[in-house]
Scaffold this active site. Structure first.
Site, PDB file in Angstrom:
ATOM      1  N   TYR A  95       0.842  -1.189   0.000  1.00 55.54           N
ATOM      2  CA  TYR A  95       0.000   0.000   0.000  1.00 55.54           C
ATOM      3  C   TYR A  95       0.881   1.244   0.000  1.00 55.54           C
ATOM      4  O   TYR A  95       1.913   1.291  -0.648  1.00 55.54           O
ATOM      5  CB  TYR A  95      -1.039  -0.067   1.150  1.00 55.54           C
ATOM      6  CG  TYR A  95      -2.170   0.839   0.802  1.00 55.54           C
ATOM      7  CD1 TYR A  95      -2.992   0.553  -0.295  1.00 55.54           C
ATOM      8  CD2 TYR A  95      -2.363   2.022   1.476  1.00 55.54           C
ATOM      9  CE1 TYR A  95      -3.978   1.429  -0.698  1.00 55.54           C
ATOM     10  CE2 TYR A  95      -3.354   2.904   1.076  1.00 55.54           C
ATOM     11  CZ  TYR A  95      -4.152   2.604  -0.013  1.00 55.54           C
ATOM     12  OH  TYR A  95      -5.108   3.482  -0.421  1.00 55.54           O
ATOM     13  N   ARG A 148      -9.434  11.581  -7.718  1.00 61.81           N
ATOM     14  CA  ARG A 148      -8.333  12.141  -6.919  1.00 61.81           C
ATOM     15  C   ARG A 148      -7.677  10.985  -6.183  1.00 61.81           C
ATOM     16  O   ARG A 148      -8.169  10.543  -5.169  1.00 61.81           O
ATOM     17  CB  ARG A 148      -8.890  13.180  -5.942  1.00 61.81           C
ATOM     18  CG  ARG A 148      -7.905  14.091  -5.328  1.00 61.81           C
ATOM     19  CD  ARG A 148      -7.137  13.454  -4.160  1.00 61.81           C
ATOM     20  NE  ARG A 148      -7.949  13.246  -2.978  1.00 61.81           N
ATOM     21  CZ  ARG A 148      -7.949  12.126  -2.247  1.00 61.81           C
ATOM     22  NH1 ARG A 148      -7.209  11.098  -2.579  1.00 61.81           N
ATOM     23  NH2 ARG A 148      -8.702  12.023  -1.184  1.00 61.81           N
ATOM     24  N   LYS A 166      -6.616  -1.375  -1.200  1.00 63.04           N
ATOM     25  CA  LYS A 166      -7.433  -1.133  -0.003  1.00 63.04           C
ATOM     26  C   LYS A 166      -8.063  -2.428   0.490  1.00 63.04           C
ATOM     27  O   LYS A 166      -8.104  -2.710   1.681  1.00 63.04           O
ATOM     28  CB  LYS A 166      -8.551  -0.129  -0.318  1.00 63.04           C
ATOM     29  CG  LYS A 166      -8.086   1.296  -0.332  1.00 63.04           C
ATOM     30  CD  LYS A 166      -8.192   1.913   1.050  1.00 63.04           C
ATOM     31  CE  LYS A 166      -7.353   3.164   1.119  1.00 63.04           C
ATOM     32  NZ  LYS A 166      -7.519   3.980   2.288  1.00 63.04           N
ATOM     33  N   GLU A 237     -13.874   5.341  -2.500  1.00 65.01           N
ATOM     34  CA  GLU A 237     -12.467   5.674  -2.245  1.00 65.01           C
ATOM     35  C   GLU A 237     -11.910   6.545  -3.365  1.00 65.01           C
ATOM     36  O   GLU A 237     -12.091   6.247  -4.550  1.00 65.01           O
ATOM     37  CB  GLU A 237     -11.670   4.354  -2.186  1.00 65.01           C
ATOM     38  CG  GLU A 237     -10.217   4.511  -1.826  1.00 65.01           C
ATOM     39  CD  GLU A 237     -10.000   4.882  -0.365  1.00 65.01           C
ATOM     40  OE1 GLU A 237     -10.714   4.367   0.503  1.00 65.01           O
ATOM     41  OE2 GLU A 237      -9.104   5.705  -0.109  1.00 65.01           O
ATOM     42  N   ASP A 238     -11.260   7.614  -2.996  1.00 65.73           N
ATOM     43  CA  ASP A 238     -10.507   8.448  -3.930  1.00 65.73           C
ATOM     44  C   ASP A 238     -11.344   9.019  -5.081  1.00 65.73           C
ATOM     45  O   ASP A 238     -10.943   8.964  -6.249  1.00 65.73           O
ATOM     46  CB  ASP A 238      -9.265   7.698  -4.453  1.00 65.73           C
ATOM     47  CG  ASP A 238      -8.141   7.751  -3.408  1.00 65.73           C
ATOM     48  OD1 ASP A 238      -8.361   8.327  -2.336  1.00 65.73           O
ATOM     49  OD2 ASP A 238      -7.058   7.226  -3.682  1.00 65.73           O
ATOM     50  N   ASP A 260     -14.064   6.219   2.739  1.00 62.56           N
ATOM     51  CA  ASP A 260     -12.885   6.139   3.605  1.00 62.56           C
ATOM     52  C   ASP A 260     -12.115   7.454   3.654  1.00 62.56           C
ATOM     53  O   ASP A 260     -11.554   7.802   4.693  1.00 62.56           O
ATOM     54  CB  ASP A 260     -11.979   5.002   3.127  1.00 62.56           C
ATOM     55  CG  ASP A 260     -10.745   4.900   3.987  1.00 62.56           C
ATOM     56  OD1 ASP A 260     -10.901   4.819   5.220  1.00 62.56           O
ATOM     57  OD2 ASP A 260      -9.634   4.957   3.450  1.00 62.56           O
ATOM     58  N   ASP A 261     -12.083   8.205   2.542  1.00 66.35           N
ATOM     59  CA  ASP A 261     -11.347   9.481   2.556  1.00 66.35           C
ATOM     60  C   ASP A 261     -12.008  10.455   3.521  1.00 66.35           C
ATOM     61  O   ASP A 261     -11.340  11.270   4.145  1.00 66.35           O
ATOM     62  CB  ASP A 261     -11.320  10.111   1.165  1.00 66.35           C
ATOM     63  CG  ASP A 261     -10.701   9.172   0.168  1.00 66.35           C
ATOM     64  OD1 ASP A 261      -9.533   8.828   0.350  1.00 66.35           O
ATOM     65  OD2 ASP A 261     -11.406   8.748  -0.761  1.00 66.35           O
ATOM     66  N   ASN A 400      -0.295  12.691   1.614  1.00 64.23           N
ATOM     67  CA  ASN A 400       0.626  11.689   1.119  1.00 64.23           C
ATOM     68  C   ASN A 400       0.526  11.640  -0.395  1.00 64.23           C
ATOM     69  O   ASN A 400      -0.374  12.260  -0.957  1.00 64.23           O
ATOM     70  CB  ASN A 400       0.344  10.312   1.778  1.00 64.23           C
ATOM     71  CG  ASN A 400      -1.110   9.922   1.722  1.00 64.23           C
ATOM     72  OD1 ASN A 400      -1.757  10.119   0.703  1.00 64.23           O
ATOM     73  ND2 ASN A 400      -1.636   9.377   2.803  1.00 64.23           N
TER      74      ASN A 400
HETATM   75  P1  NAI Z   1      -9.022  17.268  -1.880  1.00 60.39           P
HETATM   76  O1  NAI Z   1      -8.446  17.462  -3.231  1.00 60.39           O
HETATM   77  O2  NAI Z   1     -10.458  16.929  -1.718  1.00 60.39           O
HETATM   78  O3  NAI Z   1      -8.756  18.612  -1.013  1.00 60.39           O
HETATM   79  C1  NAI Z   1      -7.565  19.332  -0.999  1.00 60.39           C
HETATM   80  C2  NAI Z   1      -7.804  20.641  -0.279  1.00 60.39           C
HETATM   81  O4  NAI Z   1      -6.554  21.320  -0.120  1.00 60.39           O
HETATM   82  C3  NAI Z   1      -8.720  21.612  -1.024  1.00 60.39           C
HETATM   83  O5  NAI Z   1      -9.550  22.246  -0.080  1.00 60.39           O
HETATM   84  C4  NAI Z   1      -7.752  22.625  -1.634  1.00 60.39           C
HETATM   85  O6  NAI Z   1      -8.324  23.905  -1.830  1.00 60.39           O
HETATM   86  C5  NAI Z   1      -6.676  22.668  -0.573  1.00 60.39           C
HETATM   87  N1  NAI Z   1      -5.383  23.116  -1.082  1.00 60.39           N
HETATM   88  C6  NAI Z   1      -4.745  22.741  -2.212  1.00 60.39           C
HETATM   89  N2  NAI Z   1      -3.579  23.403  -2.318  1.00 60.39           N
HETATM   90  C7  NAI Z   1      -3.476  24.182  -1.239  1.00 60.39           C
HETATM   91  C8  NAI Z   1      -2.506  25.098  -0.790  1.00 60.39           C
HETATM   92  N3  NAI Z   1      -1.387  25.327  -1.473  1.00 60.39           N
HETATM   93  N4  NAI Z   1      -2.731  25.748   0.365  1.00 60.39           N
HETATM   94  C9  NAI Z   1      -3.852  25.528   1.063  1.00 60.39           C
HETATM   95  N5  NAI Z   1      -4.799  24.660   0.702  1.00 60.39           N
HETATM   96  C10 NAI Z   1      -4.619  24.002  -0.446  1.00 60.39           C
HETATM   97  O7  NAI Z   1      -8.124  16.170  -1.191  1.00 60.39           O
HETATM   98  P2  NAI Z   1      -8.484  15.305   0.097  1.00 60.39           P
HETATM   99  O8  NAI Z   1      -9.241  14.089  -0.267  1.00 60.39           O
HETATM  100  O9  NAI Z   1      -9.093  16.183   1.126  1.00 60.39           O
HETATM  101  O10 NAI Z   1      -7.042  14.831   0.544  1.00 60.39           O
HETATM  102  C11 NAI Z   1      -6.100  15.763   0.999  1.00 60.39           C
HETATM  103  C12 NAI Z   1      -4.820  15.061   1.381  1.00 60.39           C
HETATM  104  O11 NAI Z   1      -5.064  14.241   2.502  1.00 60.39           O
HETATM  105  C13 NAI Z   1      -4.247  14.171   0.278  1.00 60.39           C
HETATM  106  O12 NAI Z   1      -2.867  14.436   0.117  1.00 60.39           O
HETATM  107  C14 NAI Z   1      -4.411  12.802   0.791  1.00 60.39           C
HETATM  108  O13 NAI Z   1      -3.323  11.998   0.410  1.00 60.39           O
HETATM  109  C15 NAI Z   1      -4.408  13.026   2.287  1.00 60.39           C
HETATM  110  N6  NAI Z   1      -5.111  11.975   2.945  1.00 60.39           N
HETATM  111  C16 NAI Z   1      -4.448  11.345   3.955  1.00 60.39           C
HETATM  112  C17 NAI Z   1      -4.990  10.275   4.549  1.00 60.39           C
HETATM  113  C18 NAI Z   1      -4.266   9.619   5.668  1.00 60.39           C
HETATM  114  O14 NAI Z   1      -4.402   8.474   5.910  1.00 60.39           O
HETATM  115  N7  NAI Z   1      -3.450  10.337   6.357  1.00 60.39           N
HETATM  116  C19 NAI Z   1      -6.274   9.718   4.094  1.00 60.39           C
HETATM  117  C20 NAI Z   1      -6.948  10.516   3.062  1.00 60.39           C
HETATM  118  C21 NAI Z   1      -6.358  11.579   2.509  1.00 60.39           C
END
Ligand code: NAI
Length: 549
Positions: A95, A148, A166, A237-238, A260-261, A400
């Site tokens: 993963y 995404r 997953k 997912e995603d 899950d997201d 990530n």
């Molecule tokens: P998304 O695309 O739905 O949201 C991204 C957000 O970040 C948007 O609100 C966007 O406007 C904002 N953004 C983008 N560039 C920015 C910047 N330079 N400054 C400030 N804000 C900015 O993505 P999602 O699903 O919310 O995922 C976000 C991150 O969280 C991803 O990198 C994902 O890998 C990570 N994630 C981590 C998980 C974990 O297990 N830790 C699980 C799910 C997601």
């Protein structure tokens, strides 16, 4: 003689039956395998040694990933016994973070199909397509349109690696038996120009449709699942953040679905927040939170966090007033006109700003949460600002893959002079600073969604609720021993993940029974009940010899 109607090479070609070099003489005789496999009868341990030897000769984790998927295609039991023998070592290969690279190259490293590809060209025929799947009792479909993928953007059909990975974690981390799991790519095209022009791309070569068209196709899919696989839970997912939240709102009260997201991320981050508060001897509702990123992960977490603060005694409005968010266009505040409905509860009265450090200085959060997809956004100035106003600033850099983390643990500990309580979305090694060892935790969803999955699988729960994720978060948090908590570790060790998830699943299952969502009778011993459902990666043929007929 045959097993499951198969003998000879057919047995060897079925990954759920194949034992490779471990068939006994009796099995070889009974199934017509004499001469088709070497004459030895190896133990699973010896087979595992060979797998490890071969893996050790591979130059990169991507090569190891390809090898392991190939092993899964041939011998499912040996694949799972490999992963489950050392989860801390193998989870990052099957993963995150290797999966991100595997997805980027999916069309190039592709060898054979796994899961289902459901394209929008099949509109009106979804039920027929689902009926092509060989298993009749499917309990989980993990479905993506790859809008995404991780923090990597629109990957189209290359995103198929994610549902495959997953669902492997349902089995490897929580013991959900693999035959009940169906990975699915819902092909709505892609806006990724590079893939649209790649001759080896495996998806439909069209740009993405409008939301209305997409949602009406997803409606058909969700309804078809109810008919073809009535006990199935759909795990989204995603998808893009907006689609993720909208589709969850659309189905969550009618069907057994979760995202899950949104919910898994929220649950696992909540577990980290519970433990960060424990270190500071505080409650969640004593803290103030500032998010960088207001997409599906950020909103899901903010909503769940507020529900957990409400459980601690705040009103919803009071809870929401403790949560601020910042996105690509700056701070969410009342004058913003570009916000989605689900973002508005977090848009408080505040002057507009695009300066994150200035927002920290004025809002004075105790915790910052990076879910922005953009690496390096928690700069030295950000961490120093947090350290100026907090004795123990909580820094959760969750994006990530690895190079998208908002800051590394080394940066957080160095810039905060060792004061930060830190966790990331990926696993970083321990950090030594001024003679002290810090243990950065990994807020990885794999601590929680497989356990929720096991609870739903075993209880046949009819819905997936936020309360289940809050209870899952509490259960995960409670399993970090106090000596490790004192070294800053917010999450349990991965080496013991199966046991952690069994205990978590049991607590969530109890909630499913208490809330009347379970569709099986309540057992006296819920932990024992969960254990009875756990898949063991052991060859079945010998014990099933009576069925060889
Ligand atoms: P998304 O695309 O739905 O949201 C991204 C957000 O970040 C948007 O609100 C966007 O406007 C904002 N953004 C983008 N560039 C920015 C910047 N330079 N400054 C400030 N804000 C900015 O993505 P999602 O699903 O919310 O995922 C976000 C991150 O969280 C991803 O990198 C994902 O890998 C990570 N994630 C981590 C998980 C974990 O297990 N830790 C699980 C799910 C997601």
């Amino acid at each position: 003689m045959a097993i499951a109607g198969k003998r000879g090479t057919e047995v060897l070609r079925d990954p759920s039956l194949n034992k490779s070099t471990a068939f006994t003489e009796a099995e070889k005789q009974a199934l017509g395998l004499i001469g088709l496999v070497p004459d030895v009868t190896e133990t699973q341990d010896l087979q595992l040694q060979r797998v490890n030897l071969q893996l050790g000769q591979k130059p990169t984790d991507l090569e190891r990933y390809i090898y392991l998927i190939n092993l899964l295609d041939h011998n499912e039991t040996l694949f799972y016994s490999t992963i489950m023998s050392d989860p801390a070592h193998f989870l990052p290969i099957v993963y995150d973070p290797t999966i991100g690279e595997a997805c980027l190259k999916f069309g190039h490293i592709y060898r054979q199909p796994r899961g289902m590809y459901l394209s929008m060209a099949r509109r009106g025929k979804v039920k027929e397509v689902l009926r092509n799947w060989p298993e009749r009792d499917v309990r989980f479909i993990c479905v993506t349109d790859a809008g995404r993928i991780l923090g990597l953007g629109d990957l189209g059909a290359n995103g198929m690696g994610i549902p495959i990975g997953k669902l492997q974690l349902y089995t490897a981390c929580a013991g959900v038996p693999p035959q009940y799991l169906l990975p699915m790519y819902l092909d709505a095209g892609t806006n990724n120009e590079q893939y649209l022009h790649d001759p080896l791309y495996l998806g439909v070569r069209k740009t993405r449709p409008s939301s209305d068209e997409l949602y009406s196709f997803v409606d058909e899919f969700v309804q078809a699942v109810q008919e073809v696989f009535p006990k199935c839970c759909i795990h989204f997912e995603d998808w893009t953040g907006v689609d993720a939240v909208h589709l969850l709102q659309r189905y969550r009260d009618k069907y057994c679905v979760y995202n899950d997201d949104v919910q898994g991320t929220a649950g696992i981050v909540l577990a980290g927040m519970i433990n960060a508060a424990k270190i500071k001897v505080k409650n969640l509702s004593d803290e103030k939170y500032l998010f960088l990123g207001a997409g599906s992960a950020g909103i899901g977490l903010a909503d769940l966090l507020c529900s957990a603060m409400v459980e601690e005694g705040l009103s919803l409005t009071q809870a929401q007033s403790r949560v601020y968010m910042f996105d690509i266009n700056g701070l969410l505040e009342e004058s913003r006109t570009d916000l989605e409905d689900f973002q508005k509860p977090y848009a408080h009265k505040h002057a507009p700003t695009r300066d994150f450090v200035a927002a920290i200085d004025s809002i004075r959060p105790t915790t910052i949460i990076g879910v922005s997809t953009v690496g390096g956004t928690f700069t030295q100035k950000v961490i120093e600002a947090m350290s100026r106003i907090n004795e123990r600033p909580v820094v959760l850099a969750l994006s990530n893959p690895t190079d998208h983390a908002e800051c590394t643990p080394e940066q957080a500990y160095t810039w905060s002079k060792g004061k930060a309580i830190y966790a990331a979305g990926v696993q970083f090694p321990p950090v030594r600073l001024n003679g002290q060892t810090f243990l950065p935790g990994q807020a990885n969803n794999f601590y929680i969604f497989p356990a929720i999955g096991m609870a739903i699988f075993s209880t046949q729960a009819s819905r997936v609720t936020d309360e289940m994720f809050i209870e899952g978060a509490r259960a995960v948090a409670d399993q970090v021993p106090s000596d490790l908590l004192n070294q800053g570790l917010l999450y349990p060790l991965q080496s013991n993940i199966l046991e952690t998830e069994i205990q978590t699943a049991a607590r969530v299952a109890k909630l499913a029974f208490d809330s009347g969502l379970a569709r099986v009778a309540r057992p006296a011993d819920v932990v024992g009940f969960i254990r009875d459902h756990v898949y063991k990666p052991e060859y079945k043929l010998e014990t099933a010899r009576s069925t060889v007929a």
